[in-house]
Enzyme design. Structure first.
Site, mmCIF file in Angstrom:
data_model
loop_
_atom_site.group_PDB
_atom_site.id
_atom_site.type_symbol
_atom_site.label_atom_id
_atom_site.label_comp_id
_atom_site.label_asym_id
_atom_site.label_seq_id
_atom_site.Cartn_x
_atom_site.Cartn_y
_atom_site.Cartn_z
ATOM 1 N N LEU A 106 -67.522 -93.879 -46.827
ATOM 2 C CA LEU A 106 -66.201 -93.059 -46.394
ATOM 3 C C LEU A 106 -64.994 -94.021 -46.712
ATOM 4 O O LEU A 106 -65.140 -95.281 -46.082
ATOM 5 C CB LEU A 106 -66.415 -92.415 -45.180
ATOM 6 C CG LEU A 106 -67.532 -91.576 -44.882
ATOM 7 C CD1 LEU A 106 -67.483 -90.779 -43.415
ATOM 8 C CD2 LEU A 106 -67.649 -90.329 -45.932
ATOM 9 N N GLY A 151 -71.558 -94.473 -46.063
ATOM 10 C CA GLY A 151 -71.565 -92.989 -46.838
ATOM 11 C C GLY A 151 -72.234 -93.107 -48.049
ATOM 12 O O GLY A 151 -72.723 -92.313 -48.517
ATOM 13 N N ASN A 175 -74.326 -98.617 -41.694
ATOM 14 C CA ASN A 175 -74.031 -99.756 -40.884
ATOM 15 C C ASN A 175 -72.497 -99.384 -40.050
ATOM 16 O O ASN A 175 -71.730 -100.315 -39.856
ATOM 17 C CB ASN A 175 -73.347 -100.958 -41.852
ATOM 18 C CG ASN A 175 -72.225 -100.622 -42.705
ATOM 19 O OD1 ASN A 175 -72.214 -99.531 -43.426
ATOM 20 N ND2 ASN A 175 -71.394 -101.503 -43.012
ATOM 21 N N GLU A 176 -72.367 -98.000 -39.894
ATOM 22 C CA GLU A 176 -71.395 -97.635 -39.118
ATOM 23 C C GLU A 176 -71.191 -98.313 -37.845
ATOM 24 O O GLU A 176 -69.902 -98.378 -37.430
ATOM 25 C CB GLU A 176 -71.433 -96.028 -38.777
ATOM 26 C CG GLU A 176 -71.043 -95.175 -40.146
ATOM 27 C CD GLU A 176 -72.337 -95.161 -40.935
ATOM 28 O OE1 GLU A 176 -72.203 -94.399 -42.035
ATOM 29 O OE2 GLU A 176 -73.258 -95.667 -40.850
#
Length: 300
Positions: A106, A151, A175-176
């Protein structure tokens, strides 16, 4: 509401629509031109459809890192819609035209310092992309020819099959958590369905990015092949999947994925509100600003 030009899910072709087609012709051998071929290209995505085999090639072409901006996501959904509604298309191979990166995930700039209306439009576009890809009637093969965090990993996870270039420098994962962001439930559900609950739980909490050999060991990708043979292998896998009757494969896919898809559809507006509430927090905005500053320093 859907992004401009994107049909709602209820307008998709039924799962059995392609079952009456004649069997596809064999895929072209590597190195030969595709014929007959139809292509369409937007600013960020290029698509070529070989009507003789029924296979489309979708290439991300949004340098430097194929980040999933609002414009990119809208083009992605529209491209999937066009292929889904084309009776000549039975499968799509998704890959990148940008060296060393599949998709960075994202676009952080879409989530930092913007209006609530913008956050709503952006997150609805993220949802739409996933609903279309994860619920597609087509065979979807991800040819992951570079790193694929966050994303970008979700895009690969949403496909039926994942082949990654055999390069230990390439990594993939949700890996957010490293950015101070929590992966939504439907990211989590997609991940769990691929690797299992325990691996997903550990990986999500640590925000892990898995090098290609580790990704294979965990089941995050299905195969590793030398980069120069990636597209050849993707074509071979696609031919194997398309050898089955469409209606049986499509109905089986629907059976396996319907509960996860229905969960987001039922809670779509709530999910958007949760995203806006979370991303609007000053602590989260601060984390995103710090991350963007770090990226700028790396570039300089």
């Amino acid at each position: 509401l859907c992004p401009p030009g994107v049909l709602p899910l209820c307008c998709r072709l039924p799962a059995w629509d392609r079952a009456t087609r004649p069997p596809p012709s064999p895929l072209q051998p590597p190195g030969l031109p595709l014929a007959p071929c139809r292509s369409f290209s937007n600013n960020k995505i290029q698509v070529e459809l070989d009507e003789s085999s029924g296979v489309a090639m979708m290439k991300f072409k949004s340098p430097p890192v194929n980040s999933l901006s609002l414009e990119f996501l809208t083009e992605f959904s529209i491209s999937l819609e066009k292929l889904e509604n084309n009776r000549a298309c039975r499968g799509v191979i998704i890959t990148s035209a940008v060296p060393k990166i599949f998709s960075s995930g994202l676009d952080i700039t879409e989530m930092c310092g913007k209006s609530l209306e913008h956050y709503t439009e952006f997150w609805r576009a993220v949802q739409e992309m996933w609903l279309r890809l994860y619920g597609s009637n087509m065979v979807t093969v991800a040819a992951v020819n570079g790193s694929s965090p966050a994303g970008g990993c979700l895009v690969a996870l949403s496909c039926d099959y994942r082949i990654m270039a055999e390069n230990p420098k390439f990594s993939i994962g949700l890996n957010e958590a490293q950015l101070g962001i929590v992966a939504p439930f439907w990211f989590k559900d997609t991940f769990v369905n691929v690797v299992g609950h325990r691996i997903a739980e550990r990986s999500l909490q640590l925000g892990s990015l898995h090098p290609a050999p580790e990704a294979l060991r965990l089941g995050l990708v299905d195969e590793l092949v030398p980069e120069e043979k990636l597209m050849e292998k993707a074509a071979a896998v696609m031919a194997q999947w398309l050898a089955l009757p469409d209606h049986a494969r499509q109905l089986t896919k629907t059976m396996m994925r319907k509960a996860v898809l229905d969960r987001l559809v039922a809670h779509r507006e709530e999910d958007i509100k949760n995203f806006i509430s979370f991303i609007s927090k000053e602590s989260i905005q601060k984390s995103l600003r710090m991350y963007m500053e770090m990226l700028k320093k790396r570039k300089s």
